[in-house]
Design a protein around this motif. Sequence first.
Motif, PDB file in Angstrom:
ATOM      1  N   THR A   2       0.871  -1.169   0.000  1.00 17.34           N
ATOM      2  CA  THR A   2       0.000   0.000   0.000  1.00 17.34           C
ATOM      3  C   THR A   2       0.903   1.212   0.000  1.00 17.34           C
ATOM      4  O   THR A   2       2.094   1.132   0.252  1.00 17.34           O
ATOM      5  N   ASP A  16      -0.778  -4.773  -8.522  1.00 10.32           N
ATOM      6  CA  ASP A  16      -2.191  -4.519  -8.281  1.00 10.32           C
ATOM      7  C   ASP A  16      -2.490  -4.667  -6.792  1.00 10.32           C
ATOM      8  O   ASP A  16      -3.104  -5.588  -6.340  1.00 10.32           O
ATOM      9  N   LYS A  18      -3.509  -1.817  -4.620  1.00  8.44           N
ATOM     10  CA  LYS A  18      -4.124  -0.588  -4.123  1.00  8.44           C
ATOM     11  C   LYS A  18      -3.086   0.508  -3.876  1.00  8.44           C
ATOM     12  O   LYS A  18      -3.130   1.218  -2.889  1.00  8.44           O
ATOM     13  N   ASP A  40      -5.975  -2.219 -11.298  1.00  2.01           N
ATOM     14  CA  ASP A  40      -6.740  -2.309 -10.055  1.00  2.01           C
ATOM     15  C   ASP A  40      -6.046  -1.666  -8.859  1.00  2.01           C
ATOM     16  O   ASP A  40      -6.024  -2.230  -7.771  1.00  2.01           O
ATOM     17  N   ASN A  41      -5.479  -0.504  -9.094  1.00  3.96           N
ATOM     18  CA  ASN A  41      -4.907   0.287  -8.019  1.00  3.96           C
ATOM     19  C   ASN A  41      -5.728   1.557  -7.867  1.00  3.96           C
ATOM     20  O   ASN A  41      -6.854   1.631  -8.365  1.00  3.96           O
ATOM     21  N   GLU A  42      -5.203   2.524  -7.209  1.00  8.31           N
ATOM     22  CA  GLU A  42      -5.868   3.813  -7.052  1.00  8.31           C
ATOM     23  C   GLU A  42      -4.949   4.913  -7.570  1.00  8.31           C
ATOM     24  O   GLU A  42      -4.778   5.954  -6.937  1.00  8.31           O
ATOM     25  N   ASN A  65      -8.044   2.276 -12.665  1.00 10.10           N
ATOM     26  CA  ASN A  65      -7.405   3.237 -11.774  1.00 10.10           C
ATOM     27  C   ASN A  65      -8.190   4.538 -11.883  1.00 10.10           C
ATOM     28  O   ASN A  65      -9.353   4.527 -12.289  1.00 10.10           O
TER      29      ASN A  65
END
Length: 140
Positions: A2, A16, A18, A40-42, A65
Amino acid sequence: LTGTIPSIFENMKDLDNKLVGSIPSSFGKLTFLRHLFLNDNELTGTIPRELDDMNYLTFFMAENNNLTGSIPSELARLEMLDTLLLSGNNFEGSIPDELCARGIDMLRIDSTVKCGCCSKYYTNETSTTDHENIFTDHFH
């Protein structure tokens, strides 16, 4: 994992997790990297133009994203790039003419992005994600 993406990695396979923040422009220094998976992260911000230094990149995936802006024309300089998957973001504008002229084997992008060269190649499909009308384009 993270947090924010460190500015440089030597060995990375699957990010992937977050991750937040922007894609570092220093990723362009990863000149021998072949696959970059950032799904598929932010992630936010734009795709750095400096990625055009990744001479061996064949597969760039940054779907789902919060990336914005336009798709940089510099990606057309990635001569080995054959797969570009960018759906599920907030891009605007058009697929750069340089990228269309260069050709790519697979492109997946939200239908809100205009693609002058894709019209004769794409099939409109309904995505299995929350996004509607994802293009899957195969063109040369």
